[in-house]
Design an enzyme around this catalytic site. Structure first.
Site, PDB file in Angstrom:
ATOM      1  N   GLY A  22      10.158  24.347   4.354  1.00  0.00           N
ATOM      2  CA  GLY A  22      10.274  25.273   5.349  1.00  0.00           C
ATOM      3  C   GLY A  22       9.058  24.793   6.230  1.00  0.00           C
ATOM      4  O   GLY A  22       8.792  23.108   6.211  1.00  0.00           O
ATOM      5  N   LEU A  23       9.129  25.210   7.297  1.00  0.00           N
ATOM      6  CA  LEU A  23       7.661  25.153   8.239  1.00  0.00           C
ATOM      7  C   LEU A  23       6.702  25.413   8.184  1.00  0.00           C
ATOM      8  O   LEU A  23       6.258  26.758   8.210  1.00  0.00           O
ATOM      9  CB  LEU A  23       7.845  24.930   9.703  1.00  0.00           C
ATOM     10  CG  LEU A  23       7.399  24.358  10.886  1.00  0.00           C
ATOM     11  CD1 LEU A  23       7.414  23.566  11.565  1.00  0.00           C
ATOM     12  CD2 LEU A  23       7.351  26.076  11.942  1.00  0.00           C
ATOM     13  N   TYR A  26       0.246  26.141  10.079  1.00  0.00           N
ATOM     14  CA  TYR A  26      -1.653  25.639   9.919  1.00  0.00           C
ATOM     15  C   TYR A  26      -1.815  24.539  11.684  1.00  0.00           C
ATOM     16  O   TYR A  26      -1.188  23.486  10.907  1.00  0.00           O
ATOM     17  CB  TYR A  26      -2.366  25.756   9.207  1.00  0.00           C
ATOM     18  CG  TYR A  26      -3.507  25.521   9.032  1.00  0.00           C
ATOM     19  CD1 TYR A  26      -4.452  26.761   9.635  1.00  0.00           C
ATOM     20  CD2 TYR A  26      -4.786  24.015   9.218  1.00  0.00           C
ATOM     21  CE1 TYR A  26      -5.645  26.436  10.403  1.00  0.00           C
ATOM     22  CE2 TYR A  26      -5.574  24.218   9.548  1.00  0.00           C
ATOM     23  CZ  TYR A  26      -6.366  25.102   9.946  1.00  0.00           C
ATOM     24  OH  TYR A  26      -7.582  24.560   9.932  1.00  0.00           O
ATOM     25  N   ASP A  53       6.253  29.460   7.325  1.00  0.00           N
ATOM     26  CA  ASP A  53       5.143  29.926   6.180  1.00  0.00           C
ATOM     27  C   ASP A  53       3.843  30.114   7.101  1.00  0.00           C
ATOM     28  O   ASP A  53       3.792  29.160   7.887  1.00  0.00           O
ATOM     29  CB  ASP A  53       4.450  28.978   5.113  1.00  0.00           C
ATOM     30  CG  ASP A  53       3.365  28.405   4.284  1.00  0.00           C
ATOM     31  OD1 ASP A  53       3.631  29.182   3.513  1.00  0.00           O
ATOM     32  OD2 ASP A  53       2.668  28.153   4.696  1.00  0.00           O
ATOM     33  N   TYR A  58      -5.109  32.000   9.787  1.00  0.00           N
ATOM     34  CA  TYR A  58      -4.611  30.972  10.999  1.00  0.00           C
ATOM     35  C   TYR A  58      -4.765  31.202  12.272  1.00  0.00           C
ATOM     36  O   TYR A  58      -4.723  30.513  13.457  1.00  0.00           O
ATOM     37  CB  TYR A  58      -2.768  30.468  10.431  1.00  0.00           C
ATOM     38  CG  TYR A  58      -3.199  29.991   9.112  1.00  0.00           C
ATOM     39  CD1 TYR A  58      -3.323  29.265   8.597  1.00  0.00           C
ATOM     40  CD2 TYR A  58      -1.378  29.245   8.836  1.00  0.00           C
ATOM     41  CE1 TYR A  58      -3.811  29.329   7.260  1.00  0.00           C
ATOM     42  CE2 TYR A  58      -0.685  29.131   7.616  1.00  0.00           C
ATOM     43  CZ  TYR A  58      -2.434  28.612   6.509  1.00  0.00           C
ATOM     44  OH  TYR A  58      -1.847  28.090   5.588  1.00  0.00           O
ATOM     45  N   TRP A  89      -5.788  36.739   2.043  1.00  0.00           N
ATOM     46  CA  TRP A  89      -7.114  35.797   2.654  1.00  0.00           C
ATOM     47  C   TRP A  89      -8.053  36.445   1.523  1.00  0.00           C
ATOM     48  O   TRP A  89      -8.331  37.343   1.234  1.00  0.00           O
ATOM     49  CB  TRP A  89      -7.383  35.962   3.725  1.00  0.00           C
ATOM     50  CG  TRP A  89      -9.455  35.026   4.087  1.00  0.00           C
ATOM     51  CD1 TRP A  89     -10.200  35.216   4.482  1.00  0.00           C
ATOM     52  CD2 TRP A  89      -9.106  33.542   3.600  1.00  0.00           C
ATOM     53  NE1 TRP A  89     -10.643  34.129   4.333  1.00  0.00           N
ATOM     54  CE2 TRP A  89     -10.067  32.629   3.990  1.00  0.00           C
ATOM     55  CE3 TRP A  89      -8.343  32.737   3.089  1.00  0.00           C
ATOM     56  CZ2 TRP A  89     -10.707  31.650   3.531  1.00  0.00           C
ATOM     57  CZ3 TRP A  89      -9.110  31.301   2.790  1.00  0.00           C
ATOM     58  CH2 TRP A  89      -9.679  31.066   3.242  1.00  0.00           C
ATOM     59  N   GLU A 120      -4.247  33.947  -1.666  1.00  0.00           N
ATOM     60  CA  GLU A 120      -3.962  32.573  -1.173  1.00  0.00           C
ATOM     61  C   GLU A 120      -4.989  31.115  -1.976  1.00  0.00           C
ATOM     62  O   GLU A 120      -4.705  30.217  -1.999  1.00  0.00           O
ATOM     63  CB  GLU A 120      -4.320  32.137   0.219  1.00  0.00           C
ATOM     64  CG  GLU A 120      -4.318  31.005   0.843  1.00  0.00           C
ATOM     65  CD  GLU A 120      -4.927  31.008   2.501  1.00  0.00           C
ATOM     66  OE1 GLU A 120      -4.827  30.119   2.909  1.00  0.00           O
ATOM     67  OE2 GLU A 120      -4.945  31.945   3.211  1.00  0.00           O
ATOM     68  N   TYR A 132     -15.638  33.733   7.254  1.00  0.00           N
ATOM     69  CA  TYR A 132     -15.967  32.680   6.212  1.00  0.00           C
ATOM     70  C   TYR A 132     -17.142  33.283   6.354  1.00  0.00           C
ATOM     71  O   TYR A 132     -18.160  32.601   7.212  1.00  0.00           O
ATOM     72  CB  TYR A 132     -15.692  31.384   6.492  1.00  0.00           C
ATOM     73  CG  TYR A 132     -14.340  30.971   7.163  1.00  0.00           C
ATOM     74  CD1 TYR A 132     -13.876  30.312   6.215  1.00  0.00           C
ATOM     75  CD2 TYR A 132     -13.797  30.657   8.742  1.00  0.00           C
ATOM     76  CE1 TYR A 132     -13.046  29.562   6.443  1.00  0.00           C
ATOM     77  CE2 TYR A 132     -12.810  30.893   8.920  1.00  0.00           C
ATOM     78  CZ  TYR A 132     -11.669  30.105   7.136  1.00  0.00           C
ATOM     79  OH  TYR A 132     -10.449  29.935   7.135  1.00  0.00           O
ATOM     80  N   ASN A 170      -2.870  27.724  -5.129  1.00  0.00           N
ATOM     81  CA  ASN A 170      -4.483  27.470  -5.639  1.00  0.00           C
ATOM     82  C   ASN A 170      -4.303  27.718  -7.404  1.00  0.00           C
ATOM     83  O   ASN A 170      -5.726  27.938  -7.754  1.00  0.00           O
ATOM     84  CB  ASN A 170      -4.989  27.488  -4.707  1.00  0.00           C
ATOM     85  CG  ASN A 170      -4.650  26.619  -3.273  1.00  0.00           C
ATOM     86  OD1 ASN A 170      -4.424  24.940  -3.407  1.00  0.00           O
ATOM     87  ND2 ASN A 170      -5.004  27.579  -2.460  1.00  0.00           N
TER      88      ASN A 170
END
Length: 234
Positions: A22-23, A26, A53, A58, A89, A120, A132, A170
């Site tokens: 896959g590519l 980000y 991906d 992003y 996210w 994610e 954030y 993760n």
């Protein structure tokens, strides 16, 4: 199993399949010239990549969608040839936010569905539109996750035809088992996206020779989070 540049899909546990090469799309938004992502995806599709991906966070999904649609229009690929993975996210874990967030990704991509949609990261930030969030002192604003409730909202998205397969990223063993042991589970995660590979000693030496003393993904924002995966045995 015979794999080639043309056919390199492997089966997922839900009956769908995923290209193993896959590519990743980000790139630091502030440092990446406009159009770079679209150009990269077009070239990738031309040379045989079918797994793309990406993520709303992003800030380049509009370029990814543009590239995919252009290649479909050219007749290079069909939509069903492309496998797009999107991500939920950390500020969008609340169940009522899940479907609108996925729909926003679809609107930006201008696609009817994504092939894989994953949580994610298992930790959460304060819910909202600020990706954030920090307080007035610059301290990260964390939030308690309810991963089972988030998963149920994702299952509803799959039932609605907005996504083909569901997964995570993760996650440690404890976090995976929270979902796998959830009463009434409809769909198991088909994947846990994590950097799992091995290198020979010679390859390590080659990489060390390239060292620039830069780490691109530090994840320092999560170090104080009570649910940080590496506080547990991974």
């Amino acid at each position: 199993m015979y794999l080639s540049a043309v056919n390199h899909r492997i089966p997922l546990s839900d009956g769908n399949s995923i290209p193993i090469i896959g590519l990743g799309t980000y790139s630091e938004p502030k440092l990446t010239p406009k159009g770079t992502c679209a150009k990269s995806v077009k070239i990738a599709i031309d040379v045989g990549y079918r797994h793309i991906d990406g993520a709303y966070i992003y800030q380049n999904e509009h370029e990814v969608g543009e590239a995919i649609r252009e290649k479909i229009k050219e007749g290079k690929v069909r939509r069903e040839d492309i496998f797009y993975c999107g991500k939920l996210w950390a500020t969008k874990h609340e169940p009522e936010m899940v479907r609108p967030t996925l729909e926003k990704t679809l609107n930006v991509l201008q696609l009817d569905y994504v092939d894989l949609y994953i949580i994610e990261i298992p930790m959460a930030f304060k819910p909202g539109d600020e990706p954030y969030p920090k307080d007035e002192n610059g301290k990260w604003l964390y939030h308690k996750s309810n991963l089972c409730a988030t998963w149920e909202a994702l299952e509803a998205c799959k039932d609605a035809g907005l996504v083909k397969s569901l997964g995570v990223s993760n996650f440690n063993r404890r976090q995976l088992e929270l979902i796998l042991n959830k009463p009434g589970l409809k769909y198991k995660p088909v994947s846990n996206q994590i950097f799992d590979f091995s290198l020979t000693e010679e390859e390590m030496k080659d990489i060390e020779a390239l060292n620039k003393n830069v780490r691109f993904v530090e994840l320092l924002m999560w170090c104080d989070h009570p649910e940080y995966p590496f506080h547990d045995e991974y």
